[in-house]
Write an enzyme that holds these catalytic residues in place. Sequence first.
Site, PDB file in Angstrom:
ATOM      1  N   TYR A   1     -51.339  50.237  -1.172  1.00  0.00           N
ATOM      2  CA  TYR A   1     -50.834  51.660  -1.667  1.00  0.00           C
ATOM      3  C   TYR A   1     -50.997  52.730  -0.723  1.00  0.00           C
ATOM      4  CZ  TYR A   1     -51.352  55.639  -4.851  1.00  0.00           C
ATOM      5  OH  TYR A   1     -51.332  56.843  -5.511  1.00  0.00           O
TER       6      TYR A   1
ATOM      7  N   ARG B   1     -43.414  57.315   1.214  1.00  0.00           N
ATOM      8  CA  ARG B   1     -42.649  58.214  -0.067  1.00  0.00           C
ATOM      9  C   ARG B   1     -42.885  59.298   0.391  1.00  0.00           C
ATOM     10  NH1 ARG B   1     -45.615  58.100  -6.138  1.00  0.00           N
ATOM     11  NH2 ARG B   1     -47.646  58.052  -4.769  1.00  0.00           N
TER      12      ARG B   1
ATOM     13  N   ARG C   1     -49.296  65.811 -12.505  1.00  0.00           N
ATOM     14  CA  ARG C   1     -50.009  65.120 -13.716  1.00  0.00           C
ATOM     15  C   ARG C   1     -48.973  64.883 -14.801  1.00  0.00           C
ATOM     16  NH1 ARG C   1     -53.798  62.720 -11.245  1.00  0.00           N
ATOM     17  NH2 ARG C   1     -55.129  63.757  -9.746  1.00  0.00           N
TER      18      ARG C   1
ATOM     19  N   GLU D   1     -55.660  52.495 -16.856  1.00  0.00           N
ATOM     20  CA  GLU D   1     -54.697  53.563 -16.548  1.00  0.00           C
ATOM     21  C   GLU D   1     -53.768  53.593 -17.648  1.00  0.00           C
ATOM     22  OE1 GLU D   1     -53.370  54.369 -12.476  1.00  0.00           O
ATOM     23  OE2 GLU D   1     -51.526  54.512 -13.371  1.00  0.00           O
TER      24      GLU D   1
ATOM     25  N   TYR E   1     -55.195  65.348  -2.831  1.00  0.00           N
ATOM     26  CA  TYR E   1     -56.459  64.557  -2.332  1.00  0.00           C
ATOM     27  C   TYR E   1     -56.684  64.673  -1.100  1.00  0.00           C
ATOM     28  CZ  TYR E   1     -55.846  61.983  -6.979  1.00  0.00           C
ATOM     29  OH  TYR E   1     -55.732  61.540  -8.192  1.00  0.00           O
TER      30      TYR E   1
HETATM   31  C1  3EB Z   1     -54.829  58.830  -9.876  1.00  0.00           C
HETATM   32  O1  3EB Z   1     -54.728  59.834 -10.718  1.00  0.00           O
HETATM   33  C2  3EB Z   1     -54.241  57.453 -10.365  1.00  0.00           C
HETATM   34  O2  3EB Z   1     -49.199  57.191  -6.816  1.00  0.00           O
HETATM   35  O3  3EB Z   1     -47.548  57.647  -8.149  1.00  0.00           O
HETATM   36  C3  3EB Z   1     -51.339  57.751 -11.093  1.00  0.00           C
HETATM   37  C4  3EB Z   1     -50.238  57.996 -11.123  1.00  0.00           C
HETATM   38  C5  3EB Z   1     -51.948  57.253  -9.739  1.00  0.00           C
HETATM   39  C6  3EB Z   1     -49.276  57.967 -10.044  1.00  0.00           C
HETATM   40  C7  3EB Z   1     -48.873  57.363  -7.827  1.00  0.00           C
HETATM   41  C8  3EB Z   1     -51.188  57.163  -8.804  1.00  0.00           C
HETATM   42  C9  3EB Z   1     -49.708  57.505  -8.845  1.00  0.00           C
HETATM   43  O4  3EB Z   1     -54.576  58.906  -8.727  1.00  0.00           O
HETATM   44  C10 3EB Z   1     -53.192  56.821  -9.520  1.00  0.00           C
END
Ligand code: 3EB
Length: 285
Positions: free
Chosen positions: A94, A101, A167, A274, A154
């Site tokens: 990932y 990406r 989000r 999720e 992050y």
């Molecule tokens: C998170 O909040 C959970 O990599 O496109 C959620 C939605 C998550 C999209 C992405 C990853 C992705 O980090 C993981």
Amino acid sequence: MPLLATSQTSLLHAWHCDGTLSEGRLGAVAYRRSEDFLFGVLSLPEAGRGMQALGFAAYRDIFACLEREGMPQLLRFWNYLPRINEAGGGMERYREFNVGRQDAFIEGSHPHLAGSPSACALGCGGDALVVYFLASRHAPLAIENPRQLSAWSYPQQYGPRAPTFSRASLLQLPTQEVLFISGTASIVGHESVHPGEVAAQTQETLRNVEAVLSEANRRARHGRFAARDLTLKVFVRHAEDVVAVQRVLEAELGKDLKIMYLRADVCRAELLVEIEAFGFLGAGA
Ligand code: 3EB
């Protein structure tokens, strides 16, 4: 992905729009479009290339398609990665995907920080990266969650490049609004909370969904989005947890939900559940 349960005997997600549709292909992307919207899908067999190269190739083709079709606004991406949590060539697959990406977003001059599209990233079976997406000529609003650090910022402990998504995306049309809520998990700030506790993770995830909804509702023009009216897709890492997850959702939101439960790996090994969702206000809601 194995279907574990649905709230109704059958549930089908289909995207409808006005006008005449045409279809085409560019590279690996197959798409159908109207004047204002484009839905595309691609499936790239891994063939030993690794997730960084595959993620880059997928998004490069997608951006080339959107450029040629004059559809610059990204609304929503759905990413499905085979063996998402396994080690790749030096880091988790990932995390490798996140590098490829983000490189493609930067190369294609699409915002990879604030203003990035909504998305999800789940594990899937098979040996191909599968991505499907919705784009438009109309720009959506990017929505963040005040309880969570924006994913695009992050810290490096989650990989050398941050994931590229907001989000939620709120598309505001003259008579209708569409809200796409990204995959949402038991993350507060940037940390996973309640490791090993699926019911508590589900509660925390719902709090995050509610927080995203209140942010969207500050902008909404056609009323208010409510969690119980959303169409939900719930991904559960361990099939046997589905009952506990269902119990929490029905206690919080009621039984009359549009919801499907699927078995899937989630993008951090400690996350057990999720939830993603979409909702409508105005015409057709
Ligand atoms: C998170 O909040 C959970 O990599 O496109 C959620 C939605 C998550 C999209 C992405 C990853 C992705 O980090 C993981």
